[in-house]
Structures are given as C-alpha cells and as structure tokens.
Write a protein that holds these residues in place. Structure first.
Motif, PDB file in Angstrom:
ATOM      1  N   LEU A 109       0.855  -1.202   0.000  1.00  0.00           N
ATOM      2  CA  LEU A 109       0.000   0.000   0.000  1.00  0.00           C
ATOM      3  C   LEU A 109       0.883   1.242   0.000  1.00  0.00           C
ATOM      4  CD1 LEU A 109      -3.193   0.645   0.424  1.00  0.00           C
ATOM      5  CD2 LEU A 109      -2.384   1.518   2.611  1.00  0.00           C
ATOM      6  N   ASP A 110       0.527   2.188  -0.855  1.00  0.00           N
ATOM      7  CA  ASP A 110       1.282   3.430  -0.952  1.00  0.00           C
ATOM      8  C   ASP A 110       1.104   4.258   0.327  1.00  0.00           C
ATOM      9  OD1 ASP A 110       2.601   5.227  -3.192  1.00  0.00           O
ATOM     10  OD2 ASP A 110       1.338   6.511  -1.934  1.00  0.00           O
ATOM     11  N   GLU A 111       2.183   4.947   0.694  1.00  0.00           N
ATOM     12  CA  GLU A 111       2.178   5.766   1.917  1.00  0.00           C
ATOM     13  C   GLU A 111       1.043   6.805   1.924  1.00  0.00           C
ATOM     14  OE1 GLU A 111       5.669   8.356   3.953  1.00  0.00           O
ATOM     15  OE2 GLU A 111       6.249   6.654   2.705  1.00  0.00           O
ATOM     16  N   ALA A 112       0.710   7.314   0.741  1.00  0.00           N
ATOM     17  CA  ALA A 112      -0.292   8.392   0.651  1.00  0.00           C
ATOM     18  C   ALA A 112      -1.720   7.867   0.507  1.00  0.00           C
ATOM     19  CB  ALA A 112       0.033   9.299  -0.531  1.00  0.00           C
ATOM     20  N   ALA A 113      -1.907   6.570   0.670  1.00  0.00           N
ATOM     21  CA  ALA A 113      -3.223   5.983   0.349  1.00  0.00           C
ATOM     22  C   ALA A 113      -4.217   6.016   1.500  1.00  0.00           C
ATOM     23  CB  ALA A 113      -3.049   4.542  -0.127  1.00  0.00           C
ATOM     24  N   GLY A 114      -3.829   6.564   2.657  1.00  0.00           N
ATOM     25  CA  GLY A 114      -4.705   6.515   3.831  1.00  0.00           C
ATOM     26  C   GLY A 114      -6.071   7.130   3.602  1.00  0.00           C
ATOM     27  N   LEU A 115      -6.092   8.398   3.171  1.00  0.00           N
ATOM     28  CA  LEU A 115      -7.395   9.054   3.018  1.00  0.00           C
ATOM     29  C   LEU A 115      -8.215   8.458   1.872  1.00  0.00           C
ATOM     30  CD1 LEU A 115      -6.719  12.769   4.007  1.00  0.00           C
ATOM     31  CD2 LEU A 115      -7.896  10.979   5.289  1.00  0.00           C
ATOM     32  N   PRO A 116      -7.593   8.153   0.704  1.00  0.00           N
ATOM     33  CA  PRO A 116      -8.373   7.437  -0.323  1.00  0.00           C
ATOM     34  C   PRO A 116      -8.972   6.126   0.201  1.00  0.00           C
ATOM     35  CG  PRO A 116      -6.331   8.252  -1.266  1.00  0.00           C
ATOM     36  CD  PRO A 116      -6.268   8.546   0.216  1.00  0.00           C
ATOM     37  N   LEU A 117      -8.225   5.438   1.046  1.00  0.00           N
ATOM     38  CA  LEU A 117      -8.722   4.182   1.622  1.00  0.00           C
ATOM     39  C   LEU A 117      -9.944   4.453   2.501  1.00  0.00           C
ATOM     40  CD1 LEU A 117      -8.247   1.145   2.211  1.00  0.00           C
ATOM     41  CD2 LEU A 117      -6.590   1.832   3.954  1.00  0.00           C
ATOM     42  N   ALA A 118      -9.848   5.485   3.331  1.00  0.00           N
ATOM     43  CA  ALA A 118     -10.963   5.826   4.228  1.00  0.00           C
ATOM     44  C   ALA A 118     -12.210   6.187   3.420  1.00  0.00           C
ATOM     45  CB  ALA A 118     -10.569   6.995   5.129  1.00  0.00           C
ATOM     46  N   LYS A 119     -12.018   7.007   2.383  1.00  0.00           N
ATOM     47  CA  LYS A 119     -13.176   7.438   1.591  1.00  0.00           C
ATOM     48  C   LYS A 119     -13.771   6.261   0.822  1.00  0.00           C
ATOM     49  CE  LYS A 119     -11.578  12.159   1.168  1.00  0.00           C
ATOM     50  NZ  LYS A 119     -10.865  13.110   0.323  1.00  0.00           N
ATOM     51  N   ALA A 120     -12.902   5.409   0.290  1.00  0.00           N
ATOM     52  CA  ALA A 120     -13.400   4.238  -0.446  1.00  0.00           C
ATOM     53  C   ALA A 120     -14.210   3.342   0.483  1.00  0.00           C
ATOM     54  CB  ALA A 120     -12.240   3.461  -1.057  1.00  0.00           C
ATOM     55  N   PHE A 121     -13.732   3.157   1.710  1.00  0.00           N
ATOM     56  CA  PHE A 121     -14.480   2.347   2.677  1.00  0.00           C
ATOM     57  C   PHE A 121     -15.871   2.939   2.909  1.00  0.00           C
ATOM     58  CE2 PHE A 121     -15.925   2.462   7.091  1.00  0.00           C
ATOM     59  CZ  PHE A 121     -16.372   1.157   7.202  1.00  0.00           C
ATOM     60  N   ALA A 122     -15.901   4.259   3.164  1.00  0.00           N
ATOM     61  CA  ALA A 122     -17.179   4.907   3.481  1.00  0.00           C
ATOM     62  C   ALA A 122     -18.149   4.796   2.299  1.00  0.00           C
ATOM     63  CB  ALA A 122     -16.936   6.370   3.851  1.00  0.00           C
ATOM     64  N   GLU A 123     -17.652   5.042   1.106  1.00  0.00           N
ATOM     65  CA  GLU A 123     -18.537   4.961  -0.074  1.00  0.00           C
ATOM     66  C   GLU A 123     -18.989   3.526  -0.317  1.00  0.00           C
ATOM     67  OE1 GLU A 123     -20.050   7.276  -1.222  1.00  0.00           O
ATOM     68  OE2 GLU A 123     -18.864   9.102  -1.100  1.00  0.00           O
ATOM     69  N   ASN A 124     -18.082   2.576  -0.118  1.00  0.00           N
ATOM     70  CA  ASN A 124     -18.459   1.161  -0.299  1.00  0.00           C
ATOM     71  C   ASN A 124     -19.588   0.771   0.639  1.00  0.00           C
ATOM     72  OD1 ASN A 124     -16.499   0.753  -2.163  1.00  0.00           O
ATOM     73  ND2 ASN A 124     -15.089  -0.366  -0.838  1.00  0.00           N
ATOM     74  N   LEU A 125     -19.443   1.185   1.905  1.00  0.00           N
ATOM     75  CA  LEU A 125     -20.456   0.774   2.878  1.00  0.00           C
ATOM     76  C   LEU A 125     -21.780   1.480   2.583  1.00  0.00           C
ATOM     77  CD1 LEU A 125     -20.931  -1.105   5.210  1.00  0.00           C
ATOM     78  CD2 LEU A 125     -20.180   0.677   6.779  1.00  0.00           C
ATOM     79  N   ARG A 126     -21.705   2.765   2.210  1.00  0.00           N
ATOM     80  CA  ARG A 126     -22.945   3.482   1.884  1.00  0.00           C
ATOM     81  C   ARG A 126     -23.631   2.830   0.685  1.00  0.00           C
ATOM     82  NH1 ARG A 126     -24.009   9.898   0.838  1.00  0.00           N
ATOM     83  NH2 ARG A 126     -22.377   9.676  -0.710  1.00  0.00           N
ATOM     84  N   THR A 127     -22.847   2.456  -0.327  1.00  0.00           N
ATOM     85  CA  THR A 127     -23.434   1.807  -1.507  1.00  0.00           C
ATOM     86  C   THR A 127     -24.049   0.465  -1.125  1.00  0.00           C
ATOM     87  OG1 THR A 127     -21.785   2.884  -2.867  1.00  0.00           O
ATOM     88  CG2 THR A 127     -22.905   1.004  -3.853  1.00  0.00           C
ATOM     89  N   ARG A 128     -23.329  -0.321  -0.322  1.00  0.00           N
ATOM     90  CA  ARG A 128     -23.839  -1.635   0.069  1.00  0.00           C
ATOM     91  C   ARG A 128     -25.172  -1.498   0.798  1.00  0.00           C
ATOM     92  NH1 ARG A 128     -20.232  -5.538  -0.528  1.00  0.00           N
ATOM     93  NH2 ARG A 128     -21.689  -6.975   0.399  1.00  0.00           N
ATOM     94  N   LEU A 129     -25.225  -0.530   1.740  1.00  0.00           N
ATOM     95  CA  LEU A 129     -26.426  -0.416   2.573  1.00  0.00           C
ATOM     96  C   LEU A 129     -27.587   0.221   1.821  1.00  0.00           C
ATOM     97  CD1 LEU A 129     -24.968   0.624   6.044  1.00  0.00           C
ATOM     98  CD2 LEU A 129     -25.443  -1.647   5.165  1.00  0.00           C
ATOM     99  N   SER A 130     -27.265   0.964   0.758  1.00  0.00           N
ATOM    100  CA  SER A 130     -28.332   1.655   0.014  1.00  0.00           C
ATOM    101  C   SER A 130     -28.930   0.790  -1.087  1.00  0.00           C
ATOM    102  CB  SER A 130     -27.793   2.936  -0.630  1.00  0.00           C
ATOM    103  OG  SER A 130     -27.128   3.708   0.322  1.00  0.00           O
ATOM    104  N   ALA A 131     -28.271  -0.310  -1.425  1.00  0.00           N
ATOM    105  CA  ALA A 131     -28.753  -1.123  -2.546  1.00  0.00           C
ATOM    106  C   ALA A 131     -30.104  -1.750  -2.183  1.00  0.00           C
ATOM    107  CB  ALA A 131     -27.734  -2.210  -2.857  1.00  0.00           C
ATOM    108  N   PRO A 132     -31.144  -1.480  -2.989  1.00  0.00           N
ATOM    109  CA  PRO A 132     -32.436  -2.076  -2.661  1.00  0.00           C
ATOM    110  C   PRO A 132     -32.403  -3.577  -2.947  1.00  0.00           C
ATOM    111  CG  PRO A 132     -32.570  -0.814  -4.706  1.00  0.00           C
ATOM    112  CD  PRO A 132     -31.160  -0.710  -4.234  1.00  0.00           C
TER     113      PRO A 132
END
Ligand code: BTN
Length: 245
Positions: A158-181
């Motif tokens: 994992l790239d040193e600068a990937a922390g915030l992209p990782l956090a945002k990807a997690f949040a969007e993934n979970l929001r998408t998962r929970l929003s899927a009808p």
C-alpha cells in the motif's frame, strides 16, 4: 445520485468515536452520513474495552450512519457488511500479487498474510450507528494480550499516501452496500457469498475466552452471520459472539 459524503479530518483526537458522537448530536438533519478521520488518537478504543494503540502513520476513522439506513434485514449482518466494505476498499489499492493474502477473520478483522491490518469497532445510539475502523498502514503496534499479531498494509504494497483514499473508499463502499435495494433473502445470500469468498477458512483460531483456549477450524456461516467451527474432538459449534485469535 447520493449526496457527497461529508468528511472532516483531524490531526489528533482522543478517539474518532468520541468526535463522531459529538458531530452526530449536532448534525442537522440527523439523516446525514459523515466520515471522521484522524492522523492519531490519544485514547483509541478497541473491542472488549481494550485500547487501540494509535500512533501517527496509521489511519483512524469513524463513519456516522443514520440508524434509518439499516433495514432490519441488514442489521444482523452489519458486522459482515462492514468487513466487506473494508476488504473492498483495501484490495484495489494493493498490487494484484498481494490481494490473495488479504482475508477477513470473523466477524470483521482484516488480515494480510495472517496478521491483523485493520480492526473494527461498532457502537450505536438510538439515531446513529458509529463504525470505527483502525487501519495499520505504516505501524503495527505490539499486541500485548495474546491477540492476533499486527501487520502493516505498507508491507502488502500500500502506498504511503493511500490513507485518506482508503478511508473514503471504505465509506462509499459501505454506503453503496447499505443503500442497494434488495429483498431480505437476497441481502443475506449476497453478503454471505461475498464474505465466504474473502474469508480465511484454512487456519485454526483460538477461542480466547474459553478454558484452555481451544483451537477451532472455521467451517461456514449461517444467514444470521454466526460462524460454524469444528473443535479438536470433532464436534461442531455455532459461534454468535466470541473473541478469536
Ligand atoms: C479492534 O479491537 O479490533 C477494533 C479496533 C477499532 C479501532 C478504531 S480506530 C478508529 C476508531 N476509533 C477508536 O477509538 N476505535 C476505532
């Protein structure tokens, strides 16, 4: 199209869980999702009242989820859904050769080559669910209590600068998962199939709160998210909530 996710980043906090609770009580309306991230925590919390050692170089987040976003069908499998969102956020940021060693340990630890690289803490109030994730990026703090040894996602590439992209990807993934009808039975089938495909099945796990800490082999999941394990004497047991290492 969902609204952009609100995100607030801090240098130092006691715990992103504390900050999230403060933000949630102020949030207008209480329906909004928010992501809180921090570079370090002075009083990070792990599961079962244990501390989560939180030096700089790793990433600490809490995603504030409106309680209403969790339908009854989603609630029971939410710990597994969270693990899936973590795996799905981390895997694309690793070199392809590292991805096979990225596995989920029940209910929602992320392992790389058998070492814990992320842990999750779930808390809730009447209006919100707080999903805390600690990612070991550059540091693997010592695990003093005999738990699963820590690892670093940096060792997985994992790239040193990937922390915030990782956090945002997690949040969007979970929001998408929970929003899927989806119908309740489809939710369970999909979550269980995805989780089975990402889990570590071939390693014995220690039941840490049992006399003698027996080692058991994970075998399967049921639609409630419980884990079937085989004991050394061959008998099988469904685990509902257990401290495994
Ligand atoms: C575990 O024990 O495995 C769970 C660790 C959860 C740690 C994260 S770091 C971000 C959030 N803030 C905390 O104080 N704990 C969680």
């Amino acid at each position: 199209m969902p609204s952009p996710l609100r995100h607030v980043h801090f240098d130092t906090v006691t715990s992103t869980m504390d900050v999230a609770r403060e933000h949630a009580t102020r949030a207008q309306p209480s329906m909004s999702w928010q992501l809180i991230t921090a570079e370090r925590q002075t009083a990070g919390r792990g599961t079962r009242g244990r501390p989560w050692i939180s030096p700089p170089g790793n990433l600490y987040l809490t995603l504030i989820i409106p309680r209403a976003a969790l339908t009854p069908a989603r609630l029971g499998l939410f710990p597994l859904d969270t693990g899936l969102a973590v795996w799905d956020a981390a895997a694309p940021l690793l070199p392809p050769s590292s991805r096979a060693a990225l596995r989920l340990k029940w209910p929602n630890d992320l392992l790389w080559e058998g070492r814990k690289v992320a842990g999750m803490l779930l808390e809730a109030t009447a209006d919100h669910v707080f999903t805390g994730v600690g990612f070991n990026l550059m540091n693997a703090p010592d695990i003093a209590d005999g738990g699963t040894p820590g690892g670093r996602l940096a060792d997985a590439g994992l790239d040193e600068a990937a922390g915030l992209p990782l956090a945002k990807a997690f949040a969007e993934n979970l929001r998408t998962r929970l929003s899927a009808p989806a119908a309740p039975e489809t939710v369970a089938v999909n979550v269980l199939a995805a989780w089975r495909a990402r889990a570590q099945w071939d390693k014995y796990l220690r039941l840490r709160d049992r006399p003698g800490q027996p080692e058991v082999l994970p075998l399967d999941l049921n639609p409630d998210g419980h884990l079937l394990v085989r004991h050394p004497d061959g008998h099988q047991e469904w685990l509902v909530s257990e401290y495994l290492a």
